[in-house]
Design a protein around this motif. Structure first.
Motif, PDB file in Angstrom:
ATOM      1  N   ALA A 102     -30.417 -31.822 -85.333  1.00 34.41           N
ATOM      2  CA  ALA A 102     -30.216 -30.678 -84.445  1.00 34.41           C
ATOM      3  C   ALA A 102     -30.045 -29.377 -85.234  1.00 34.41           C
ATOM      4  CB  ALA A 102     -28.999 -30.920 -83.549  1.00 34.41           C
ATOM      5  N   PHE A 103     -29.304 -29.431 -86.328  1.00 36.26           N
ATOM      6  CA  PHE A 103     -29.063 -28.242 -87.152  1.00 36.26           C
ATOM      7  C   PHE A 103     -30.372 -27.691 -87.705  1.00 36.26           C
ATOM      8  CE2 PHE A 103     -27.339 -26.420 -91.274  1.00 36.26           C
ATOM      9  CZ  PHE A 103     -26.631 -25.375 -90.693  1.00 36.26           C
ATOM     10  N   THR A 104     -31.221 -28.567 -88.231  1.00 32.52           N
ATOM     11  CA  THR A 104     -32.507 -28.138 -88.783  1.00 32.52           C
ATOM     12  C   THR A 104     -33.420 -27.625 -87.679  1.00 32.52           C
ATOM     13  OG1 THR A 104     -32.268 -29.744 -90.569  1.00 32.52           O
ATOM     14  CG2 THR A 104     -34.476 -28.866 -90.199  1.00 32.52           C
ATOM     15  N   ALA A 105     -33.428 -28.296 -86.515  1.00 30.59           N
ATOM     16  CA  ALA A 105     -34.251 -27.846 -85.396  1.00 30.59           C
ATOM     17  C   ALA A 105     -33.810 -26.461 -84.916  1.00 30.59           C
ATOM     18  CB  ALA A 105     -34.181 -28.847 -84.251  1.00 30.59           C
ATOM     19  N   MET A 106     -32.501 -26.200 -84.930  1.00 30.89           N
ATOM     20  CA  MET A 106     -32.007 -24.873 -84.538  1.00 30.89           C
ATOM     21  C   MET A 106     -32.584 -23.797 -85.454  1.00 30.89           C
ATOM     22  SD  MET A 106     -28.102 -23.381 -84.633  1.00 30.89           S
ATOM     23  CE  MET A 106     -28.124 -23.398 -86.444  1.00 30.89           C
ATOM     24  N   TYR A 107     -32.521 -24.030 -86.758  1.00 31.27           N
ATOM     25  CA  TYR A 107     -33.085 -23.055 -87.702  1.00 31.27           C
ATOM     26  C   TYR A 107     -34.584 -22.896 -87.480  1.00 31.27           C
ATOM     27  CZ  TYR A 107     -29.160 -22.022 -90.870  1.00 31.27           C
ATOM     28  OH  TYR A 107     -28.000 -21.544 -91.433  1.00 31.27           O
ATOM     29  N   GLU A 108     -35.274 -23.984 -87.251  1.00 29.93           N
ATOM     30  CA  GLU A 108     -36.719 -23.929 -87.029  1.00 29.93           C
ATOM     31  C   GLU A 108     -37.050 -23.011 -85.854  1.00 29.93           C
ATOM     32  OE1 GLU A 108     -39.668 -27.519 -87.520  1.00 29.93           O
ATOM     33  OE2 GLU A 108     -38.644 -27.678 -85.568  1.00 29.93           O
ATOM     34  N   ASP A 277     -31.666 -17.464 -77.721  1.00 34.97           N
ATOM     35  CA  ASP A 277     -31.112 -16.298 -77.023  1.00 34.97           C
ATOM     36  C   ASP A 277     -29.639 -16.065 -77.340  1.00 34.97           C
ATOM     37  OD1 ASP A 277     -29.872 -18.357 -75.668  1.00 34.97           O
ATOM     38  OD2 ASP A 277     -30.691 -17.866 -73.685  1.00 34.97           O
ATOM     39  N   GLY A 278     -29.094 -16.887 -78.245  1.00 31.98           N
ATOM     40  CA  GLY A 278     -27.713 -16.726 -78.651  1.00 31.98           C
ATOM     41  C   GLY A 278     -26.720 -17.555 -77.867  1.00 31.98           C
ATOM     42  N   SER A 279     -27.164 -18.211 -76.801  1.00 33.87           N
ATOM     43  CA  SER A 279     -26.269 -19.089 -76.043  1.00 33.87           C
ATOM     44  C   SER A 279     -26.078 -20.394 -76.801  1.00 33.87           C
ATOM     45  CB  SER A 279     -26.851 -19.370 -74.655  1.00 33.87           C
ATOM     46  OG  SER A 279     -28.095 -20.050 -74.751  1.00 33.87           O
ATOM     47  N   PHE A 280     -25.054 -21.143 -76.448  1.00 27.29           N
ATOM     48  CA  PHE A 280     -24.781 -22.394 -77.144  1.00 27.29           C
ATOM     49  C   PHE A 280     -25.754 -23.491 -76.711  1.00 27.29           C
ATOM     50  CE2 PHE A 280     -20.398 -20.675 -77.793  1.00 27.29           C
ATOM     51  CZ  PHE A 280     -20.386 -20.783 -79.177  1.00 27.29           C
ATOM     52  N   TRP A 281     -26.123 -24.319 -77.675  1.00 33.05           N
ATOM     53  CA  TRP A 281     -26.890 -25.539 -77.428  1.00 33.05           C
ATOM     54  C   TRP A 281     -25.984 -26.701 -77.813  1.00 33.05           C
ATOM     55  CZ3 TRP A 281     -30.606 -27.985 -81.406  1.00 33.05           C
ATOM     56  CH2 TRP A 281     -31.240 -29.114 -80.857  1.00 33.05           C
ATOM     57  N   SER A 282     -25.706 -27.584 -76.852  1.00 33.40           N
ATOM     58  CA  SER A 282     -24.738 -28.663 -77.073  1.00 33.40           C
ATOM     59  C   SER A 282     -25.366 -30.021 -76.759  1.00 33.40           C
ATOM     60  CB  SER A 282     -23.505 -28.444 -76.193  1.00 33.40           C
ATOM     61  OG  SER A 282     -22.875 -27.224 -76.491  1.00 33.40           O
ATOM     62  N   PRO A 283     -26.311 -30.472 -77.576  1.00 32.60           N
ATOM     63  CA  PRO A 283     -26.928 -31.768 -77.295  1.00 32.60           C
ATOM     64  C   PRO A 283     -25.971 -32.915 -77.591  1.00 32.60           C
ATOM     65  CG  PRO A 283     -27.633 -30.996 -79.439  1.00 32.60           C
ATOM     66  CD  PRO A 283     -26.788 -29.890 -78.834  1.00 32.60           C
ATOM     67  N   LYS A 284     -26.199 -34.031 -76.918  1.00 26.25           N
ATOM     68  CA  LYS A 284     -25.524 -35.254 -77.326  1.00 26.25           C
ATOM     69  C   LYS A 284     -26.510 -36.074 -78.150  1.00 26.25           C
ATOM     70  CE  LYS A 284     -26.316 -37.736 -72.949  1.00 26.25           C
ATOM     71  NZ  LYS A 284     -25.643 -38.452 -71.831  1.00 26.25           N
ATOM     72  N   VAL A 285     -26.022 -37.099 -78.809  1.00 24.50           N
ATOM     73  CA  VAL A 285     -26.851 -37.855 -79.734  1.00 24.50           C
ATOM     74  C   VAL A 285     -28.122 -38.360 -79.071  1.00 24.50           C
ATOM     75  CG1 VAL A 285     -26.974 -39.992 -81.088  1.00 24.50           C
ATOM     76  CG2 VAL A 285     -24.979 -38.497 -81.302  1.00 24.50           C
ATOM     77  N   SER A 286     -28.032 -38.877 -77.845  1.00 26.22           N
ATOM     78  CA  SER A 286     -29.206 -39.445 -77.185  1.00 26.22           C
ATOM     79  C   SER A 286     -30.261 -38.401 -76.835  1.00 26.22           C
ATOM     80  CB  SER A 286     -28.795 -40.209 -75.926  1.00 26.22           C
ATOM     81  OG  SER A 286     -28.125 -39.362 -75.009  1.00 26.22           O
ATOM     82  N   ASP A 287     -29.929 -37.117 -76.913  1.00 22.38           N
ATOM     83  CA  ASP A 287     -30.917 -36.052 -76.709  1.00 22.38           C
ATOM     84  C   ASP A 287     -31.756 -35.803 -77.950  1.00 22.38           C
ATOM     85  OD1 ASP A 287     -29.914 -35.556 -74.122  1.00 22.38           O
ATOM     86  OD2 ASP A 287     -28.423 -34.143 -74.901  1.00 22.38           O
ATOM     87  N   LEU A 288     -31.404 -36.460 -79.064  1.00 23.41           N
ATOM     88  CA  LEU A 288     -31.984 -36.103 -80.361  1.00 23.41           C
ATOM     89  C   LEU A 288     -32.833 -37.221 -80.966  1.00 23.41           C
ATOM     90  CD1 LEU A 288     -28.726 -34.433 -81.732  1.00 23.41           C
ATOM     91  CD2 LEU A 288     -30.771 -33.236 -80.919  1.00 23.41           C
ATOM     92  N   ILE A 290     -36.084 -38.150 -80.305  1.00 21.92           N
ATOM     93  CA  ILE A 290     -37.532 -37.967 -80.431  1.00 21.92           C
ATOM     94  C   ILE A 290     -37.837 -36.566 -80.948  1.00 21.92           C
ATOM     95  CG2 ILE A 290     -39.752 -38.091 -79.248  1.00 21.92           C
ATOM     96  CD1 ILE A 290     -38.224 -40.718 -79.193  1.00 21.92           C
ATOM     97  N   PRO A 291     -38.423 -36.437 -82.151  1.00 22.71           N
ATOM     98  CA  PRO A 291     -38.744 -35.100 -82.663  1.00 22.71           C
ATOM     99  C   PRO A 291     -39.588 -34.265 -81.700  1.00 22.71           C
ATOM    100  CG  PRO A 291     -38.927 -36.714 -84.423  1.00 22.71           C
ATOM    101  CD  PRO A 291     -38.700 -37.488 -83.157  1.00 22.71           C
ATOM    102  N   GLU A 292     -40.577 -34.897 -81.057  1.00 20.94           N
ATOM    103  CA  GLU A 292     -41.472 -34.145 -80.176  1.00 20.94           C
ATOM    104  C   GLU A 292     -40.722 -33.502 -79.014  1.00 20.94           C
ATOM    105  OE1 GLU A 292     -43.904 -36.608 -82.734  1.00 20.94           O
ATOM    106  OE2 GLU A 292     -42.098 -37.040 -81.577  1.00 20.94           O
ATOM    107  N   GLU A 293     -39.633 -34.121 -78.573  1.00 18.99           N
ATOM    108  CA  GLU A 293     -38.851 -33.538 -77.488  1.00 18.99           C
ATOM    109  C   GLU A 293     -38.014 -32.352 -77.957  1.00 18.99           C
ATOM    110  OE1 GLU A 293     -36.631 -36.687 -75.679  1.00 18.99           O
ATOM    111  OE2 GLU A 293     -38.432 -37.732 -74.969  1.00 18.99           O
ATOM    112  N   LEU A 294     -37.955 -32.169 -79.261  1.00 17.29           N
ATOM    113  CA  LEU A 294     -37.226 -31.042 -79.848  1.00 17.29           C
ATOM    114  C   LEU A 294     -38.162 -29.939 -80.319  1.00 17.29           C
ATOM    115  CD1 LEU A 294     -34.623 -33.115 -81.884  1.00 17.29           C
ATOM    116  CD2 LEU A 294     -34.280 -32.008 -79.672  1.00 17.29           C
ATOM    117  N   GLY A 295     -39.475 -30.141 -80.126  1.00 19.41           N
ATOM    118  CA  GLY A 295     -40.423 -29.071 -80.405  1.00 19.41           C
ATOM    119  C   GLY A 295     -41.157 -29.155 -81.720  1.00 19.41           C
TER     120      GLY A 295
END
Length: 508
Positions: A102-108, A277-288, A290-295
């Motif tokens: 999630a941290f790396t995807a946020m930077y991406e 947009d600066g709002s918080f992103w709070s995924p849980k583990v099961s949201d993470l 599949i890479p394709e679902e993260l863009g």
């Protein structure tokens, strides 16, 4: 650079090429190129490749932002940690992989936002294929005579020095991909976890397998500068390193499922990350998962397409999960034999530590009679390798609560039955088992119980026992595990003192 079938093969790196060229489901990536941004290997990318140029521009933009801006380069890195210690970042437990994904995807996503390049995907440093620091991070100025924001002067690893084969080589990678179940592959749950309280995320307390303990930790420590510290994301190479760790997890998921335990799957990372947009992103583990679902994509398809496992394989995986989670005992479970020794001595460079453990009579006979087990990389048939592995016992060594002094400059090598062990004994010696290191959490005192326990590690001794003892080991004799610290990066080694060595012999 457009993505073609040829560039998938060339840029896929050791893992990508091997997996995609096999008969695995990922082969579909050749037939249908994903419209998602494709994470590519840094190997072969020129300094002015659009992907490299975009990343360099983004780092420059983020570094130039006012310190009060939440996307300022230093400010963003403080999500991970700062000179005062780690903040939200987990190490040493089973949240390590999903949190860093999630941290790396946020930077991406932020890179895409600030550069307006929506085709960008974070490239990965495949240190198995290219163990040298990538050129784009070692030049102080780019060939067009501009300052290079990817260069960090405080790194201590020489550009001409490869990362050691015993921490990033193909043999290490094979062992990582053959590790099952998830809590051996991706580090285990914190000891005693019984809730979804967020303090379990940052408190360590798990048992690290090869992926975290060997290439992850030791590449961090070897590079030096920010990388062995809580401020490691201030070095732009951090994300190339973690994209490769993430790719290894995605590759493992082609033939292996993650843990289904709700203490892992349902854990939320509340307000740890930002949307663009600066709002918080709070995924849980099961949201993470599949890479394709993260863009982004590595070009794989059909994750978790695990061939139907035999009852024997499932039984072995269940027992291994119980052993590493410390939820069982040899008195309660058939097919499980354990032995242990307490310890109060430290291993040093000049005085290696020997830990002899008496194994019950007959417990190793199934190991001696089996040929060495395949990793699955030889034929790319991981399912067959798992079935063959389940036909014989596995021997695991758990080094519990290891106190390591000078962790930023210490790597601990593990040998089996090497009576004349010295610090310069080569890792090519047949008695060599593996190595581990830890990121320095000495300033951290948070956790589920108000303190952070020393790290623990697990090593698979199965092949080493066959290699070292074979049929020449007298039934009921000790086996001798040995530790010797060696220098990592540019420093001198400290000491390593495990509180306890446990040997678990597990069979289906």
């Amino acid at each position: 650079m457009s993505i073609t079938r040829r560039s998938v093969i060339v840029q896929g790196g050791v893992i990508g090429a091997g997996v995609l060229a096999s008969g695995l489901p990922g082969i579909k990536a050749f037939a249908q190129i994903s419209p998602l941004p494709w994470r590519r290997s840094l190997q072969g990318l020129a300094w002015n490749d659009p992907i490299v140029a975009t990343y360099r521009d983004a780092v420059r933009i983020l570094k130039a932002m006012p310190a009060s801006e939440k996307f300022n380069w230093v400010k963003l890195s403080e999500i991970h940690g700062s000179p005062s210690g780690f903040k939200y970042c987990p190490h040493g437990n089973w949240y390590f992989l999903p949190w860093h994904r999630a941290f790396t995807a946020m930077y991406e996503r932020i890179v895409r936002q600030v550069t307006k390049n929506n085709d960008f995907a974070m490239p990965f440093w495949d240190w198995t294929a290219n163990p040298y620091l990538p050129d784009i991070f070692t030049m102080q100025k780019t060939p067009d005579h501009k300052e290079n924001p990817l260069y960090v002067a405080t790194r201590t690893w020489r550009p001409t020095q490869p990362m050691p084969n015993n921490i990033v080589g193909q043999g290490v990678l094979n062992s990582i991909l053959a590790s099952t179940p998830y809590e051996i592959f991706g580090t285990s749950r914190p000891r005693g976890q019984n809730s979804l309280d967020p303090s379990w995320i940052t408190g360590g307390g798990g048992t690290q397998g090869i992926l975290e303990a060997t290439p992850h930790n030791q590449v961090h420590n070897n590079i030096g500068g920010y990388m062995p510290t809580a401020s490691s994301p201030r070095d732009p190479i951090f994300f190339m390193h973690h994209a490769n760790i993430d790719r290894i997890w995605a590759t493992w998921n082609l033939r292996n499922s993650n843990s289904a335990d709700p203490l892992w799957t349902n854990m939320p990372f509340n307000e740890n990350f930002y949307n663009v947009d600066g709002s918080f992103w709070s995924p849980k583990v099961s949201d993470l998962y599949i890479p394709e679902e993260l863009g982004y994509t590595y070009g794989f398809r059909n994750y978790f397409k695990v061939a139907t496992a035999s009852a024997k394989t499932l039984a072995l995986d269940n027992k291994l999960s119980s052993v590493i989670a410390e939820t069982t005992s040899d008195a309660a479970v058939a097919g499980l034999t354990t032995a242990f020794v307490e310890n109060s001595k430290a291993a040093t460079r000049n005085a290696p530590l020997s830990l002899p453990v008496k194994i019950p009579a007959g417990a190793l006979q199934g190991i001696f009679s089996q040929p060495p087990l395949p990793s699955g990389m030889e034929t790319m048939d991981f399912g067959a390798a798992r079935e063959q592995a389940a036909s014989a016992p596995r021997v695991l060594a758990f080094l519990r609560d290891v106190e390591i002094t000078d962790p930023k400059t210490t790597s601990v090598r593990v040998f089996l039955g090497k009576h004349d062990l010295k610090a310069d004994t080569p890792v090519t010696d047949p008695h060599y088992v593996g190595s581990f290191a830890v990121l320095d959490h000495s300033g951290d005192h948070h956790g589920a119980h108000g303190h952070r326990p020393p790290p623990s590690f697990v090593l698979d001794l199965t092949d080493a026992i066959q290699r070292v003892y074979g049929g020449g080991h007298a039934d009921g004799e000790d086996i001798n595990l040995q530790l010797v610290p060696v220098g990592a990066g540019a420093g001198k080694p400290g000491s390593a003192k495990p509180a306890r060595l446990e040997i678990a012999i597990v069979s289906a």
